[in-house]
Motif scaffolding. Structure first.
Motif, mmCIF file in Angstrom:
data_model
loop_
_atom_site.group_PDB
_atom_site.id
_atom_site.type_symbol
_atom_site.label_atom_id
_atom_site.label_comp_id
_atom_site.label_asym_id
_atom_site.label_seq_id
_atom_site.Cartn_x
_atom_site.Cartn_y
_atom_site.Cartn_z
ATOM 1 N N LEU A 292 1.119 -1.308 -0.129
ATOM 2 C CA LEU A 292 -0.576 0.168 0.430
ATOM 3 C C LEU A 292 0.824 0.882 0.232
ATOM 4 O O LEU A 292 1.103 2.177 -1.144
ATOM 5 N N PHE A 293 1.679 1.222 0.278
ATOM 6 C CA PHE A 293 2.708 1.912 0.088
ATOM 7 C C PHE A 293 3.286 2.729 -0.220
ATOM 8 O O PHE A 293 3.381 3.855 -1.166
ATOM 9 N N LEU A 294 4.356 1.686 -1.625
ATOM 10 C CA LEU A 294 4.030 1.829 -2.877
ATOM 11 C C LEU A 294 3.555 1.959 -3.622
ATOM 12 O O LEU A 294 3.702 2.687 -4.194
ATOM 13 N N ARG A 295 2.263 2.122 -2.795
ATOM 14 C CA ARG A 295 1.155 1.865 -4.292
ATOM 15 C C ARG A 295 1.143 4.351 -3.978
ATOM 16 O O ARG A 295 0.437 4.975 -5.338
ATOM 17 N N LEU A 296 1.080 4.332 -2.755
ATOM 18 C CA LEU A 296 0.518 6.115 -2.917
ATOM 19 C C LEU A 296 2.283 6.372 -3.353
ATOM 20 O O LEU A 296 1.709 7.947 -3.929
ATOM 21 N N ILE A 297 3.137 5.811 -3.241
ATOM 22 C CA ILE A 297 4.384 6.584 -4.068
ATOM 23 C C ILE A 297 3.751 6.623 -5.108
ATOM 24 O O ILE A 297 4.575 7.881 -5.979
ATOM 25 N N GLY A 298 3.563 5.843 -5.566
ATOM 26 C CA GLY A 298 4.072 5.831 -7.160
ATOM 27 C C GLY A 298 2.679 5.894 -7.633
ATOM 28 O O GLY A 298 2.400 6.553 -9.048
ATOM 29 N N LEU A 299 1.358 6.479 -6.494
ATOM 30 C CA LEU A 299 0.313 7.361 -7.320
ATOM 31 C C LEU A 299 0.427 8.445 -8.517
ATOM 32 O O LEU A 299 -0.183 8.962 -9.304
#
Length: 237
Positions: free
Chosen positions: A195-202
């Motif tokens: 979830l943390f990586l997806r938030l960074i990538g969004l």
């Protein structure tokens, strides 16, 4: 829904530059094929629909396709060993996409293609160049135009033509997109880490689509020495 399937396939090709580059080359060639076509290492048979409906299509793949590569589809002949389950001189066209890099004995594999083709039969194969190491550990080789010509000449083929898929711009877009996709679609991560990586990538999603557009446009130009891969055409005398 066939329409939805086509739309999703177009979106996937837009975002997957490797797939887009292969599709561009095979879609120009396969509709012209007549007679019997052999798709070797056919996987999920993604290019079958590009053949003329009158073509007699035969897909074959290794018996290890499911365990090593995750493919098992109906209407495919799965074989074991190095000899293809095809009679000598019985096919007019051999298609082999992104398979040769997974073959330990490349010379024997191309000898089989030569054996199965009828005189004046044609071979179309694609190989990666800038692609990452994939389906580990069953990814053995990367090929240059020189090595492809040498391998095919040794197997007996003639009229060998090698075309680069993409250029330096395509490869640069492809590599940056791969980094962004690792953020947006993290693999083997825990729930919170993913979830943390997806938030960074969004926030980088617009950049992903911009790079995809640039990469697709770059493939309309001349192929370069630094490319995604090669498409090879050859003929049996």
């Amino acid at each position: 829904d066939p329409f939805l399937h086509r739309v999703l396939a177009i979106i996937r090709r837009f975002l997957d530059l490797q797939t887009a580059s292969i599709w561009a080359d095979v879609s120009a060639e396969l509709p012209l094929v007549r007679g019997t076509a052999l798709d070797v290492g056919c996987g999920s048979q993604p290019f079958r629909g590009l053949f003329n409906p009158e073509v007699r299509y035969h897909g074959v793949d290794t018996v290890h396709a499911k365990s090593r590569f995750g493919y098992k589809v109906p209407d495919t002949t799965y074989y074991e060993g190095n000899v293809w389950p095809v009679a000598d001189g019985s096919v007019d066209f051999v298609l082999c996409t992104e398979t040769l890099e997974h073959v330990e004995d490349t010379s024997g594999f191309l000898a089989e293609a030569y054996r199965c083709l009828s005189p004046r039969g044609r071979l179309l194969l694609t190989v990666p160049f800038a692609a990452r190491w994939h389906f580990v550990p069953y990814d053995y080789w990367r090929f240059t135009p020189s090595s492809m010509r040498q391998l095919l000449m040794t197997a007996g083929f003639q009229d060998i033509a090698v075309f680069a898929r993409g250029n330096e711009i395509t490869v640069a877009c492809y590599k940056v997109m791969a980094l962004l996709l690792r953020l947006l679609m993290p693999q083997d991560k825990g729930l919170l880490a993913g979830l943390f990586l997806r938030l960074i990538g969004l926030p980088f999603v617009p950049l992903l689509f911009i790079l995809a557009a640039i990469g697709n446009l770059s493939m309309m130009g001349k192929g370069g020495d630094d490319c995604l891969g090669y498409t090879v055409l050859a003929e049996k005398p």
